[in-house]
Motif scaffolding. Structure first.
Motif, short mmCIF file in Angstrom:
data_model
loop_
_atom_site.label_atom_id
_atom_site.label_comp_id
_atom_site.label_asym_id
_atom_site.label_seq_id
_atom_site.Cartn_x
_atom_site.Cartn_y
_atom_site.Cartn_z
N ALA A 146 0.82 -1.22 0.00
CA ALA A 146 0.00 0.00 0.00
C ALA A 146 0.85 1.26 0.00
CB ALA A 146 -0.93 0.00 1.22
N VAL A 147 2.11 1.18 0.46
CA VAL A 147 2.95 2.38 0.58
C VAL A 147 4.30 2.25 -0.12
CG1 VAL A 147 1.89 3.05 2.77
CG2 VAL A 147 3.90 1.56 2.79
N ILE A 148 4.57 1.12 -0.74
CA ILE A 148 5.89 0.87 -1.32
C ILE A 148 6.21 1.86 -2.43
CG2 ILE A 148 5.22 -0.74 -3.15
CD1 ILE A 148 8.06 -1.52 -0.75
N LYS A 149 7.48 2.24 -2.50
CA LYS A 149 7.97 3.10 -3.57
C LYS A 149 8.93 2.29 -4.44
CE LYS A 149 7.60 7.29 -0.76
NZ LYS A 149 8.34 8.41 -0.12
N PRO A 150 9.18 2.74 -5.67
CA PRO A 150 10.02 1.95 -6.58
C PRO A 150 11.39 1.60 -6.04
CG PRO A 150 8.89 3.69 -7.78
CD PRO A 150 8.62 3.93 -6.34
N GLU A 151 11.99 2.49 -5.22
CA GLU A 151 13.34 2.24 -4.71
C GLU A 151 13.35 1.43 -3.41
OE1 GLU A 151 11.99 6.29 -3.14
OE2 GLU A 151 11.85 5.12 -5.00
N ASP A 152 12.18 1.17 -2.83
CA ASP A 152 12.11 0.43 -1.57
C ASP A 152 12.29 -1.07 -1.79
OD1 ASP A 152 11.64 2.84 -0.35
OD2 ASP A 152 9.46 2.58 -0.23
N GLU A 153 12.65 -1.77 -0.71
CA GLU A 153 12.87 -3.22 -0.77
C GLU A 153 12.22 -3.90 0.43
OE1 GLU A 153 16.94 -4.40 -1.32
OE2 GLU A 153 17.43 -2.60 -2.47
N VAL A 154 12.15 -5.24 0.37
CA VAL A 154 11.60 -6.05 1.46
C VAL A 154 12.61 -7.13 1.82
CG1 VAL A 154 9.79 -7.67 2.16
CG2 VAL A 154 9.19 -5.62 0.85
N LEU A 155 12.80 -7.33 3.11
CA LEU A 155 13.64 -8.42 3.62
C LEU A 155 12.76 -9.33 4.48
CD1 LEU A 155 16.33 -9.87 4.34
CD2 LEU A 155 16.58 -8.24 6.21
N LEU A 156 12.75 -10.62 4.17
CA LEU A 156 12.01 -11.60 4.96
C LEU A 156 12.99 -12.49 5.70
CD1 LEU A 156 9.27 -13.01 5.68
CD2 LEU A 156 9.77 -14.58 3.79
N ARG A 157 12.91 -12.47 7.05
CA ARG A 157 13.71 -13.39 7.86
C ARG A 157 12.88 -14.65 8.04
NH1 ARG A 157 15.77 -9.06 12.41
NH2 ARG A 157 13.52 -8.78 12.59
N LEU A 158 13.35 -15.73 7.42
CA LEU A 158 12.56 -16.95 7.28
C LEU A 158 13.15 -18.09 8.10
CD1 LEU A 158 10.37 -18.68 5.80
CD2 LEU A 158 12.03 -18.95 3.95
N GLU A 159 12.26 -18.81 8.79
CA GLU A 159 12.66 -20.03 9.50
C GLU A 159 11.53 -21.03 9.42
OE1 GLU A 159 13.56 -21.64 14.03
OE2 GLU A 159 13.82 -19.51 13.60
#
Length: 349
Positions: A129-142
């Motif tokens: 809903a708020v992401i911008k083109p230069e933004d990223e996502v990191l998922l810490r997965l276990e």
């Protein structure tokens, strides 16, 4: 005396009415709040600020007592000035945003049934809903994996980021196996700790059968189905070779879909070489192309903080008392199943 008695009775009535009105108002407010937050609550944490505060505290701890007093005095003055400036900007209707792109950090610690996907979908919806083109996502997965449909949905939620051209990095500190790797492979980049468990691209199912035990005790079980393969294997009836063959066929079909999905997400991967059901440690997984880099999520985050504003995103579901009790019991069972998996599927150190 009559006057005092009547006056006391009058006061008692007034107090009763006031208390009743207050109780009704409290109930109305609680119901409204419950309806407003019945799905849960989105919680944001500025991880960049937390790290900076920790760093400053560590630097101050190395100073002598006099220097520490001066430092704390300077910090109070600094925070007071910042608060004053923020208040002034708010009065003018100004908004302040960082010049750096934002890195949104999500966490997924998966259970056997992958029920955590309920929170994951809310978190991803909020980020999109708020992401911008230069933004990223990191998922810490276990996750060691679990049911196919649960982890299939979790992977599909991550695909929403990919379809919206949002760069996704998955960091694995402990384990991303089977359904866990199904999720991880959606990422643009997978980073794993040196001794994390990676892979296990396979499908397994086991069904106990009590038919001979029941037969010895003269207990009959009747199973009626409409459709040749409505039930291939059964717990209590006598299984047939035809049913076993169909069951194995379904497992192989699921494995084929799993392999196809991983290959689509990571086309450079030699899927036939790694889709044997085996798992590898992070260092080995990099050599096989299952992951892109070897590092802990901590080092990865600290490195990204130099050029990103890092925000933790967590959706906390509100649970009833009974749900909390049953959820706690389910988590205990889940941990027990995980221990069995660990003892049977990977070496102990």
């Amino acid at each position: 005396m009559d006057f005092i008695a009547n006056y006391g009775l009058f006061l008692a009535k007034i107090v009763t009415v006031v208390v009743a009105i207050a109780a009704i108002a409290t109930i109305v407010v609680n119901v409204a709040q419950r309806k407003k937050h019945q799905r849960g609550e989105l919680r944001l944490t500025n991880l960049s600020e937390q790290y900076q505060e920790m760093r400053e505290e560590m630097q101050a701890a190395r100073l002598d007592e006099h220097q520490q007093k001066l430092w704390h005095k300077g910090q109070k003055k600094k925070h007071k000035l910042e608060a004053k400036q923020a208040k002034a900007r708010a009065k003018r209707g100004e908004t302040v945003s960082s010049d750096k792109p934002t890195l949104y950090v999500l966490d997924f610690k998966g259970s056997m049934d992958a029920h955590e996907v309920t929170s994951l979908r809310e978190e991803i919806t909020a980020v999109l809903a708020v992401i911008k083109p230069e933004d990223e996502v990191l998922l810490r997965l276990e996750s060691p994996g679990g049911v196919v449909h649960g982890y299939g949905l979790a992977a599909s939620q991550l695909q929403r980021l990919r379809e919206n051209n949002v760069r996704l990095t998955v960091a694995v500190d402990k384990v991303a196996a089977s359904g866990g790797y199904m999720m991880a492979c959606v990422a643009d980049r997978i980073v794993a700790a040196p001794f994390s468990i990676i892979g296990s691209i396979g499908v397994v199912a086991q069904v106990p059968n009590f038919h001979r035990l029941l037969k010895r005790n003269d207990i009959d079980v009747e199973l009626h189905t409409a459709g040749q393969y409505k039930r291939t294997l059964t717990l209590f009836g006598e299984n047939t070779e035809q049913g076993r063959e169909k069951f194995r066929e379904d497992l192989n079909e699921t494995h084929l879909l799993f392999k196809r999905f991983v290959h689509e997400m990571r086309p450079a991967l030699d899927i036939d070489a790694v889709a044997t059901g085996e798992h590898w440690y992070g260092l080995q997984a990099k050599d096989k192309g299952l992951v892109d880099d070897v590092s802990t999520s901590d080092d990865l985050l600290i490195g990204l903080m130099k050029n990103h504003e890092v925000i933790g995103v967590r959706f906390a579901q509100h649970k009833k008392i009974m749900d909390r009790f049953t959820g706690s019991a389910a988590n205990s069972l889940d941990r027990l199943l995980l221990r069995w998996w660990q003892r049977g599927e990977k070496p102990l150190l």
